[in-house]
Design an enzyme around this catalytic site. Structure first.
Site, PDB file in Angstrom:
ATOM      1  N   ARG A 231       0.687  -1.137   0.151  1.00 25.24           N
ATOM      2  CA  ARG A 231       0.085  -0.053  -0.107  1.00 25.24           C
ATOM      3  C   ARG A 231       0.956   1.105  -0.030  1.00 25.24           C
ATOM      4  O   ARG A 231       1.851   1.231   0.809  1.00 25.24           O
ATOM      5  CB  ARG A 231      -0.797   0.114   1.252  1.00 25.24           C
ATOM      6  CG  ARG A 231      -2.110  -0.811   1.186  1.00 25.24           C
ATOM      7  CD  ARG A 231      -3.183  -0.397   0.047  1.00 25.24           C
ATOM      8  NE  ARG A 231      -4.255  -1.143  -0.048  1.00 25.24           N
ATOM      9  CZ  ARG A 231      -4.296  -2.242  -0.880  1.00 25.24           C
ATOM     10  NH1 ARG A 231      -3.321  -2.538  -1.815  1.00 25.24           N
ATOM     11  NH2 ARG A 231      -5.341  -3.089  -0.986  1.00 25.24           N
TER      12      ARG A 231
ATOM     13  N   GLU B 251      -4.537   7.533  -5.008  1.00 28.73           N
ATOM     14  CA  GLU B 251      -4.505   6.888  -6.346  1.00 28.73           C
ATOM     15  C   GLU B 251      -5.779   7.469  -7.239  1.00 28.73           C
ATOM     16  O   GLU B 251      -6.838   7.313  -6.479  1.00 28.73           O
ATOM     17  CB  GLU B 251      -4.650   5.231  -6.136  1.00 28.73           C
ATOM     18  CG  GLU B 251      -3.511   4.681  -5.435  1.00 28.73           C
ATOM     19  CD  GLU B 251      -3.310   3.175  -5.456  1.00 28.73           C
ATOM     20  OE1 GLU B 251      -4.478   2.377  -5.723  1.00 28.73           O
ATOM     21  OE2 GLU B 251      -2.544   2.570  -4.934  1.00 28.73           O
TER      22      GLU B 251
ATOM     23  N   HIS C 148      -1.373   0.249  -9.764  1.00 27.24           N
ATOM     24  CA  HIS C 148      -1.858  -0.822  -8.747  1.00 27.24           C
ATOM     25  C   HIS C 148      -2.291  -2.165  -9.708  1.00 27.24           C
ATOM     26  O   HIS C 148      -3.539  -2.134  -9.796  1.00 27.24           O
ATOM     27  CB  HIS C 148      -3.003  -0.181  -8.368  1.00 27.24           C
ATOM     28  CG  HIS C 148      -3.445  -0.694  -7.034  1.00 27.24           C
ATOM     29  ND1 HIS C 148      -3.752  -0.194  -5.802  1.00 27.24           N
ATOM     30  CD2 HIS C 148      -3.503  -2.217  -6.581  1.00 27.24           C
ATOM     31  CE1 HIS C 148      -4.178  -0.928  -4.839  1.00 27.24           C
ATOM     32  NE2 HIS C 148      -3.840  -2.110  -5.166  1.00 27.24           N
TER      33      HIS C 148
END
Ligand SMILES: NC(=O)c1ccc[n+]([C@@H]2O[C@H](COP(=O)([O-])OP(=O)(O)OC[C@H]3O[C@@H](n4cnc5c(N)ncnc54)[C@H](O)[C@@H]3O)[C@@H](O)[C@H]2O)c1
Ligand SMILES: O=C(O)[C@H](O)COP(=O)(O)O
Length: 601
Positions: free
Chosen positions: A289, A318, A337
């Protein structure tokens, strides 16, 4: 003997709740249809608890807020109305959610407190199609009695492979070299890389992904160490990895790969101070993360040459801003991601989460529950009658309270012929809590929010497990519930030590009340109960029975426990219907009756 404690509160207002089940069904709007595990017994008085189908007039609605693998969507469609609405704004999500029984998200949707509040109590389960649940406000979910399930295993390998891909790509400048060639350059000297073989890789977080990364890195000839305060050393040893302290990992690593969850303890765990403890020229991979790295500090460490390179799949925000110094840094390789984004992993998580959500909507206990106890089905089957007993004892005990300093201190004793530590009491405790709180409040208590609700109300439940002679085939012999520092509307329910005390056992699969205060009784816990203390003398059963009979109130069970012949006796009478006030008054007026109470189960 072992003791454990849970939480609890002062109990207010009154709202009888008739149901006795393990499901979330009480929260469903009447328009929903689903199946729930219920502990009702059907018509046969002697049959054991069973699965009951609650058929209502419409299917539940599941909102899928982010792209989910087709197999998972199909699985959901077999059971529910499925609304696939992607890219909802927070406001749109809050508006839609009041019409949904379940919500499925990936990491891109923030399931905030506002979402739970906006659901108006309808949302029963949030499914996270992946591992990380840092985008779901777990505390708010729990407070609203909403189950959160995830798909913890299906994307592990994908994430590990992505970590290894980034590690190798970073070491050999693949992304930078690719971009350079595509602009017509041929910079062979500029993109000389570093070798992996023989280098030390520190895996931070030796869980599912971390251990798979470690295994693969060893195959590449790396020396792997790991830091994880909670990982068993033998699991690490089995992979040929040494578990080391955080400081040692920082000091020894040529490469660091991050695989811990984002929690308050891991937030910005890599920062100016910790970068300063690393080897100069360390290389960092993050597929966990973004928030575990202080991104501004990483830019400083890159500029200072402490960190030679970083490869990042995840970011604090994000998507990161286009002009982010970190993203634009020439020594940084980035992906959007993508850790879990393989065809295989996406189908896997979709099926894993859809099964968990459907199961939860059916009232089953989910194996991937994040905010509720996971109870294996064999344990659940065995405990089912005791779960019903637990709730009913809680309901009885609290209805016996008439005053005092509030229901704040409850002691529960579980007696079993099995080793006391083998008993997982979370389910039983939740049901006792439900029984204690629901009759006197408007709060809905379920397995998810039981401990939270008790704590919020200042109710402290202590638990004791004792070894008792009996059959080890039964998980439990008896359950006893005691409420301290209260007065009772039925004085005989107060034990010699001063607490309200009720005790029960399961007989032929049916819960029975077997003790009130210090009086032994035996009445099956179904319908409602009249407890009556009288002077022990002939004819009492007949007198009470005929008053009830005149009103067509069916007596299901009757038992008398007495201190000694012709002294005090407590009669427990199970009734199928609620007697009128007039009949209860007439029972109270029988000269030998000293006190009585009517209790709803
Ligand atoms: N980039 C992606 O697409 C992607 C895909 C899957 C998982 N993930 C993320 O990867 C991380 C790991 O996932 P997992 O499935 O292996 O989870 P996991 O729960 O199996 O493993 C996490 C490990 O971190 C350890 N840990 C907790 N606090 C720690 C600390 N302070 N220091 C060191 N270790 C600590 C835990 O003990 C546990 O062993 C999660 O953050 C998850 O969200 C990302
Ligand atoms: O925690 C996870 O499972 C990963 O970060 C994957 O997230 P995603 O489902 O948004 O790809």
């Amino acid at each position: 003997m072992a003791a454990a404690s849970a939480s609890s509160a002062s109990l207010l207002s009154s709202k009888p709740s008739p149901s006795s089940n393990l499901s979330w069904k009480n929260q469903l709007p009447l328009s929903s249809a689903f199946v729930a595990i219920s502990l009702s017994r059907g018509n046969n008085r002697r049959c054991s608890p069973r699965l009951v189908v609650f058929a209502m007039d419409a299917k539940p609605t599941v909102l899928v807020a982010e792209k989910l693998g087709e197999a998972g969507v199909n699985l959901l469609k077999d059971f529910a109305n499925v609304d696939c609405s992607y890219n909802l704004s927070p406001e749109e999500l809050c508006t839609k959610i009041s019409l949904c029984d379940a919500l499925i998200v990936r990491s891109g949707t923030k399931v905030t407190r506002e979402v739970f509040e906006s659901s108006g109590g309808r949302l029963k389960v949030v499914g996270r199609a992946g591992v990380g649940i840092d985008n779901v406000d777990l505390a708010a979910a729990t407070e609203h009695g909403c189950l959160v399930v995830n798909a913890p295993t299906a994307n592990t390998v994908a994430a590990a492979e992505h970590g290894i891909a980034l590690l190798a790509a970073m070491a050999r400048n693949i992304a930078q070299a690719d971009a350079s060639v595509k602009t017509g350059k041929w910079q062979r000297n500029k993109y000389v890389g570093v070798s992996l073989v023989g280098k030390t890789l520190a895996v931070m977080g030796f869980g599912k992904v971390g251990s798979e990364v470690a295994r693969r890195a060893k195959g590449l000839g790396m020396h792997v160490i790991a830091h994880d305060p909670y990982a068993p050393a033998d699991r690490a040893r089995a992979v040929g990895v040494d578990l080391v302290s955080f400081e040692e990992a920082l000091a020894r690593a040529d490469f660091i790969s991050l695989h811990m969850p984002l929690t308050p303890a891991t937030s910005k765990i890599l920062n100016d101070e910790t970068f300063a403890k690393m080897k100069k020229g360390v290389r960092i991979v993050n597929v966990a993360r973004g928030g575990v790295i202080d991104e501004d500090a990483l830019v400083r460490a890159l500029d200072a040459g402490i960190v030679a390179q970083a490869a990042l799949d995840v970011f604090t925000v994000e998507p990161p801003s286009k002009d982010s110094k970190l993203v634009q840094h020439e020594n940084v390789t980035v992906t959007p991601h993508l850790g879990a984004s393989t065809m295989e992993a996406q189908e896997g998580v979709a099926i894993e989460v859809a099964e968990a959500v459907v199961g939860a909507l059916k009232g089953e206990l989910a194996a991937t529950a994040v905010n509720a106890p996971m109870v294996p089905s064999e344990v659940l089957t065995e405990l089912k009658p005791f779960v019903e007993l637990a709730e009913k004892l809680g309901r009885l005990a609290v209805q016996l309270v008439s005053g005092g300093s509030g229901v704040k201190s409850v002691k529960v004793t579980y007696a079993s012929a099995r080793a006391p530590d083998d008993l997982d009491t979370r389910l039983l405790r939740a049901m006792i809590t439900k029984g204690l709180i629901e009759p006197i409040s408007s709060v809905f208590v379920n397995l998810v929010n039981a401990d939270f609700t008790a704590k919020q109300r200042g109710l402290r439940i202590t638990e004791e497990r004792i070894l008792l002679d009996g059959s080890p085939e039964n998980p439990l012999e008896l359950i006893q519930v005691q409420i301290a520092n209260v007065e009772s509307k039925f004085a005989s329910a107060i034990s010699e030590s001063g607490e309200i005390k009720v005790e029960g056992r399961v007989k032929d699969g049916i819960p029975h009340l077997t003790k009130v205060g210090s009086f032994e009784v035996d009445v099956s816990l179904e319908g409602s109960i009249i407890l009556c203390r009288q002077v022990d003398q002939p004819g009492m059963i007949g007198k009470v029975g005929s008053i009830l009979g005149e009103e067509n109130v069916n007596v299901s069970f009757m038992s008398v426990g007495r201190s000694a012949p012709r002294k005090h006796a407590v009669m427990a009478i199970g009734v199928d219907e609620q007697p009128s006030k007039e009949s209860l008054k007439r029972i109270g007026e029988i000269p030998a009756v000293e006190e009585f109470v009517f209790l709803k189960l």
